[in-house]
Design a protein around this motif. Sequence first.
Motif, PDB file in Angstrom:
ATOM      1  N   ASP A   1      68.185 123.083  73.061  1.00 50.59           N
ATOM      2  CA  ASP A   1      68.827 124.355  73.187  1.00 50.59           C
ATOM      3  C   ASP A   1      70.180 124.237  72.428  1.00 50.59           C
ATOM      4  O   ASP A   1      70.663 125.115  71.846  1.00 50.59           O
ATOM      5  CB  ASP A   1      68.878 125.101  74.465  1.00 50.59           C
ATOM      6  N   ASN A   2      70.931 123.348  72.758  1.00 55.76           N
ATOM      7  CA  ASN A   2      72.101 122.743  72.147  1.00 55.76           C
ATOM      8  C   ASN A   2      71.984 122.821  70.698  1.00 55.76           C
ATOM      9  O   ASN A   2      72.783 123.377  70.015  1.00 55.76           O
ATOM     10  CB  ASN A   2      72.682 121.616  73.095  1.00 55.76           C
ATOM     11  N   LEU A   3      70.924 122.180  70.215  1.00 52.49           N
ATOM     12  CA  LEU A   3      70.462 121.654  68.707  1.00 52.49           C
ATOM     13  C   LEU A   3      70.389 123.079  67.991  1.00 52.49           C
ATOM     14  O   LEU A   3      70.998 123.513  67.218  1.00 52.49           O
ATOM     15  CB  LEU A   3      69.522 120.772  68.621  1.00 52.49           C
ATOM     16  N   MET A   4      69.715 124.001  68.931  1.00 49.48           N
ATOM     17  CA  MET A   4      69.425 125.529  68.234  1.00 49.48           C
ATOM     18  C   MET A   4      70.500 126.339  68.083  1.00 49.48           C
ATOM     19  O   MET A   4      70.894 126.890  67.230  1.00 49.48           O
ATOM     20  CB  MET A   4      68.289 126.062  68.977  1.00 49.48           C
ATOM     21  N   ILE A   5      71.451 126.266  69.174  1.00 49.68           N
ATOM     22  CA  ILE A   5      72.823 126.866  69.072  1.00 49.68           C
ATOM     23  C   ILE A   5      73.581 126.354  68.037  1.00 49.68           C
ATOM     24  O   ILE A   5      74.110 127.211  67.132  1.00 49.68           O
ATOM     25  CB  ILE A   5      73.418 127.071  70.475  1.00 49.68           C
ATOM     26  N   ILE A   6      73.632 124.944  67.741  1.00 43.80           N
ATOM     27  CA  ILE A   6      74.625 124.487  66.939  1.00 43.80           C
ATOM     28  C   ILE A   6      74.063 124.813  65.421  1.00 43.80           C
ATOM     29  O   ILE A   6      74.857 125.179  64.615  1.00 43.80           O
ATOM     30  CB  ILE A   6      74.576 123.024  66.954  1.00 43.80           C
ATOM     31  N   ALA A   7      72.687 124.952  65.327  1.00 41.55           N
ATOM     32  CA  ALA A   7      72.289 125.298  64.039  1.00 41.55           C
ATOM     33  C   ALA A   7      72.071 126.852  63.677  1.00 41.55           C
ATOM     34  O   ALA A   7      71.888 127.292  62.617  1.00 41.55           O
ATOM     35  CB  ALA A   7      70.788 124.834  63.896  1.00 41.55           C
ATOM     36  N   GLY A   8      72.640 127.570  64.784  1.00 40.42           N
ATOM     37  CA  GLY A   8      72.888 129.112  64.595  1.00 40.42           C
ATOM     38  C   GLY A   8      71.608 129.678  64.740  1.00 40.42           C
ATOM     39  O   GLY A   8      71.366 131.081  64.520  1.00 40.42           O
ATOM     40  N   PHE A   9      70.460 129.153  65.366  1.00 34.87           N
ATOM     41  CA  PHE A   9      69.343 129.781  65.580  1.00 34.87           C
ATOM     42  C   PHE A   9      69.280 131.117  66.882  1.00 34.87           C
ATOM     43  O   PHE A   9      68.724 131.963  66.905  1.00 34.87           O
ATOM     44  CB  PHE A   9      68.127 128.948  65.945  1.00 34.87           C
ATOM     45  N   MET A  10      70.008 130.578  67.708  1.00 35.50           N
ATOM     46  CA  MET A  10      70.429 131.349  68.943  1.00 35.50           C
ATOM     47  C   MET A  10      71.776 131.662  68.925  1.00 35.50           C
ATOM     48  O   MET A  10      72.521 130.800  68.684  1.00 35.50           O
ATOM     49  CB  MET A  10      69.775 130.668  70.134  1.00 35.50           C
TER      50      MET A  10
ATOM     51  N   VAL B   1      61.641 118.331  81.600  1.00 36.50           N
ATOM     52  CA  VAL B   1      61.807 119.682  80.880  1.00 36.50           C
ATOM     53  C   VAL B   1      63.403 120.186  80.968  1.00 36.50           C
ATOM     54  O   VAL B   1      63.648 120.700  79.788  1.00 36.50           O
ATOM     55  CB  VAL B   1      60.821 120.690  81.784  1.00 36.50           C
ATOM     56  N   LEU B   2      64.044 119.987  81.881  1.00 39.56           N
ATOM     57  CA  LEU B   2      65.544 120.614  81.912  1.00 39.56           C
ATOM     58  C   LEU B   2      66.308 119.655  80.922  1.00 39.56           C
ATOM     59  O   LEU B   2      67.153 120.321  80.205  1.00 39.56           O
ATOM     60  CB  LEU B   2      65.866 120.333  83.236  1.00 39.56           C
ATOM     61  N   VAL B   3      66.122 118.459  80.708  1.00 40.84           N
ATOM     62  CA  VAL B   3      66.771 117.461  79.859  1.00 40.84           C
ATOM     63  C   VAL B   3      66.312 118.006  78.293  1.00 40.84           C
ATOM     64  O   VAL B   3      67.458 118.069  77.823  1.00 40.84           O
ATOM     65  CB  VAL B   3      66.611 116.089  80.140  1.00 40.84           C
ATOM     66  N   LEU B   4      65.158 118.022  78.234  1.00 40.49           N
ATOM     67  CA  LEU B   4      64.862 118.619  76.760  1.00 40.49           C
ATOM     68  C   LEU B   4      65.377 120.116  76.494  1.00 40.49           C
ATOM     69  O   LEU B   4      65.727 120.321  75.361  1.00 40.49           O
ATOM     70  CB  LEU B   4      63.189 118.616  76.913  1.00 40.49           C
ATOM     71  N   THR B   5      65.314 120.956  77.448  1.00 38.67           N
ATOM     72  CA  THR B   5      65.997 122.190  77.417  1.00 38.67           C
ATOM     73  C   THR B   5      67.229 122.057  76.911  1.00 38.67           C
ATOM     74  O   THR B   5      67.842 122.798  75.834  1.00 38.67           O
ATOM     75  CB  THR B   5      65.830 122.977  78.452  1.00 38.67           C
ATOM     76  N   ALA B   6      68.069 121.287  77.728  1.00 35.15           N
ATOM     77  CA  ALA B   6      69.522 121.080  77.323  1.00 35.15           C
ATOM     78  C   ALA B   6      69.679 120.495  76.033  1.00 35.15           C
ATOM     79  O   ALA B   6      70.613 121.129  75.284  1.00 35.15           O
ATOM     80  CB  ALA B   6      70.102 120.079  78.217  1.00 35.15           C
TER      81      ALA B   6
END
Length: 112
Positions: free
Chosen positions: A54-63, A46-51
Amino acid sequence: MTYAPLSLVFLLVAGVVLAVALAVAPDRRRLLRRWWLPVTIAAAIVLVLTAVFDNLMIIAGFMTYADAHITGAKLGLVPVEDFAYPLAAVLLLPALWLLTRRQPGRRRGTGS
């Protein structure tokens, strides 16, 4: 207010619920022997998937995160506070299962 205190509250609540669930479980020693490895593996996954996501969503500008609300410690682009929620879920799910499971020898609805 930063995300860190809020994250700690989530972890604290999950930890307390798990402690209560284990305290009332008559077979807690057996459960701890059986569960520590699967729960540790689940937490790692779960922590690896979160990393990753979440990185992908931040890069995409969602967060986005305002610097004033995070501690500054990051894994990639993800603030470390973000990892508290999935970790709390990994603790809370087995705890809730323990608290709601049917006890051997007890029938539901009989009160005994």
